[in-house]
Design a protein around this motif. Structure first.
Motif, PDB file in Angstrom:
ATOM      1  N   SER A  55      23.932 -41.452  34.116  1.00 10.35           N
ATOM      2  CA  SER A  55      25.287 -40.938  34.286  1.00 10.35           C
ATOM      3  C   SER A  55      25.620 -39.921  33.197  1.00 10.35           C
ATOM      4  N   ALA A  56      25.171 -40.163  31.974  1.00  9.61           N
ATOM      5  CA  ALA A  56      25.449 -39.253  30.859  1.00  9.61           C
ATOM      6  C   ALA A  56      24.485 -38.065  30.833  1.00  9.61           C
ATOM      7  N   PHE A  57      23.191 -38.321  31.049  1.00  7.47           N
ATOM      8  CA  PHE A  57      22.159 -37.278  30.946  1.00  7.47           C
ATOM      9  C   PHE A  57      22.132 -36.379  32.179  1.00  7.47           C
ATOM     10  N   LYS A  58      22.478 -36.929  33.329  1.00  7.95           N
ATOM     11  CA  LYS A  58      22.548 -36.218  34.612  1.00  7.95           C
ATOM     12  C   LYS A  58      21.234 -35.504  34.975  1.00  7.95           C
ATOM     13  N   PRO A  59      20.146 -36.257  35.153  1.00 10.88           N
ATOM     14  CA  PRO A  59      18.851 -35.647  35.481  1.00 10.88           C
ATOM     15  C   PRO A  59      18.869 -34.790  36.740  1.00 10.88           C
ATOM     16  N   LYS A  60      19.645 -35.188  37.737  1.00 11.93           N
ATOM     17  CA  LYS A  60      19.652 -34.438  38.994  1.00 11.93           C
ATOM     18  C   LYS A  60      20.356 -33.090  38.877  1.00 11.93           C
ATOM     19  N   GLU A  61      21.101 -32.897  37.811  1.00 11.73           N
ATOM     20  CA  GLU A  61      21.813 -31.641  37.635  1.00 11.73           C
ATOM     21  C   GLU A  61      21.038 -30.619  36.804  1.00 11.73           C
ATOM     22  N   ILE A  62      19.882 -31.003  36.296  1.00 11.75           N
ATOM     23  CA  ILE A  62      19.083 -30.079  35.491  1.00 11.75           C
ATOM     24  C   ILE A  62      18.426 -29.070  36.421  1.00 11.75           C
ATOM     25  N   SER A  63      18.615 -27.802  36.137  1.00 11.94           N
ATOM     26  CA  SER A  63      17.982 -26.764  36.960  1.00 11.94           C
ATOM     27  C   SER A  63      16.817 -26.149  36.180  1.00 11.94           C
ATOM     28  N   TRP A  64      15.890 -25.597  36.930  1.00 11.19           N
ATOM     29  CA  TRP A  64      14.731 -24.971  36.297  1.00 11.19           C
ATOM     30  C   TRP A  64      15.157 -23.839  35.364  1.00 11.19           C
ATOM     31  N   GLU A  65      16.173 -23.091  35.757  1.00 19.72           N
ATOM     32  CA  GLU A  65      16.631 -21.968  34.944  1.00 19.72           C
ATOM     33  C   GLU A  65      17.067 -22.426  33.551  1.00 19.72           C
ATOM     34  N   GLN A 100      12.530 -25.309  19.223  1.00 16.66           N
ATOM     35  CA  GLN A 100      12.970 -26.325  18.268  1.00 16.66           C
ATOM     36  C   GLN A 100      14.060 -27.228  18.831  1.00 16.66           C
ATOM     37  N   SER A 101      14.605 -26.896  20.002  1.00 16.59           N
ATOM     38  CA  SER A 101      15.733 -27.639  20.562  1.00 16.59           C
ATOM     39  C   SER A 101      15.280 -28.958  21.185  1.00 16.59           C
ATOM     40  N   LEU A 102      15.558 -30.054  20.487  1.00 18.68           N
ATOM     41  CA  LEU A 102      15.178 -31.381  20.984  1.00 18.68           C
ATOM     42  C   LEU A 102      15.840 -31.664  22.328  1.00 18.68           C
ATOM     43  N   ASP A 103      17.120 -31.328  22.447  1.00 17.80           N
ATOM     44  CA  ASP A 103      17.846 -31.587  23.693  1.00 17.80           C
ATOM     45  C   ASP A 103      17.200 -30.866  24.869  1.00 17.80           C
ATOM     46  N   ASN A 104      16.881 -29.605  24.693  1.00 15.02           N
ATOM     47  CA  ASN A 104      16.283 -28.833  25.789  1.00 15.02           C
ATOM     48  C   ASN A 104      14.864 -29.319  26.101  1.00 15.02           C
ATOM     49  N   GLN A 105      14.128 -29.727  25.074  1.00 14.68           N
ATOM     50  CA  GLN A 105      12.784 -30.266  25.298  1.00 14.68           C
ATOM     51  C   GLN A 105      12.853 -31.535  26.142  1.00 14.68           C
ATOM     52  N   HIS A 157      13.672 -45.632  30.536  1.00 13.77           N
ATOM     53  CA  HIS A 157      14.309 -45.117  31.750  1.00 13.77           C
ATOM     54  C   HIS A 157      13.334 -44.806  32.880  1.00 13.77           C
ATOM     55  N   TYR A 158      12.052 -44.817  32.578  1.00 15.42           N
ATOM     56  CA  TYR A 158      11.024 -44.640  33.604  1.00 15.42           C
ATOM     57  C   TYR A 158       9.920 -45.678  33.401  1.00 15.42           C
ATOM     58  N   PRO A 159      10.308 -46.975  33.306  1.00 14.36           N
ATOM     59  CA  PRO A 159       9.286 -47.991  33.048  1.00 14.36           C
ATOM     60  C   PRO A 159       8.290 -48.059  34.206  1.00 14.36           C
ATOM     61  N   GLU A 160       7.065 -48.294  33.864  1.00 14.59           N
ATOM     62  CA  GLU A 160       5.980 -48.437  34.832  1.00 14.59           C
ATOM     63  C   GLU A 160       5.602 -47.132  35.523  1.00 14.59           C
ATOM     64  N   ARG A 161       6.151 -46.018  35.107  1.00  9.54           N
ATOM     65  CA  ARG A 161       5.785 -44.727  35.710  1.00  9.54           C
ATOM     66  C   ARG A 161       4.505 -44.172  35.090  1.00  9.54           C
TER      67      ARG A 161
END
Length: 180
Positions: A55-65, A100-105, A157-161
């Motif tokens: 809900s906070a990180f919003k993985p589905k809203e991340i775009s390739w751009e 160097q951007s941890l968030d973007n990485q 957040h991705y256990p067993e993957r």
């Protein structure tokens, strides 16, 4: 190579409603935890934490751009082949670190994981990782904070993957860590 998610407002609302409906069904099915059910508390707690994180990180809203700069050097990418068990293969090349951007990485990593999950073959749920240390040096070293956060995301957040990870050409300094 990558499938890009639709950013249409209508599909996001539908996805959100479906997601909330599924969560409510799961909560109702689990009911209150007591007695012998307490052994499932850890799984419930992990699920709750992952739902909050999503809900906070919003993985589905991340775009390739947004994260494309992270992929310019090819430091992390999904291979165009599968391993012998049909698993998608991620190739990580720490020697190709370019930002160097941890968030973007982390957003880039999550984008790739989410995309790989969407494109897994039928019946396959895990990924294989090949970590190629060719060209790695102390100057191109991935910060410990990045490595720690990557492990945290995978583990919590991705256990067993992650089915298997191979280290190719690891630096000699790793021998000390393996012995410890």
């Amino acid at each position: 190579m990558f499938r890009q998610w639709s950013n249409s407002h209508h599909s996001e609302e539908d996805d959100s409603l479906q997601f909330k409906s599924k969560v409510n069904k799961l909560k109702k099915a689990m009911g209150p935890l007591s007695g012998r059910s307490l052994k499932y508390y850890k799984a419930k707690k992990m699920l709750d934490e992952t739902l909050k994180w999503r809900s906070a990180f919003k993985p589905k809203e991340i775009s390739w751009e947004e994260v494309a700069i992270e992929g310019e050097t090819g430091k992390v990418y999904r291979a165009s082949f599968h391993d012998r068990y049909g698993r998608s293969v991620f190739i990580l090349r720490p020697g190709m670190q370019n930002t160097q951007s941890l968030d973007n990485q982390m957003r880039h990593l999550v984008y790739l994981i989410e995309n790989a999950i969407l494109n897994l073959p039928e019946g396959q749920e895990q990924l294989a990782w090949l970590i190629d240390f060719t060209g790695w040096s102390l100057s191109t070293n991935v910060p410990i904070k990045s490595a720690r956060e990557s492990i945290n995301i995978l583990q919590n957040h991705y256990p067993e993957r992650l089915a298997v990870a191979f280290l190719y050409n690891p630096p000699r300094i790793f021998e000390v860590f393996w012995k410890v």
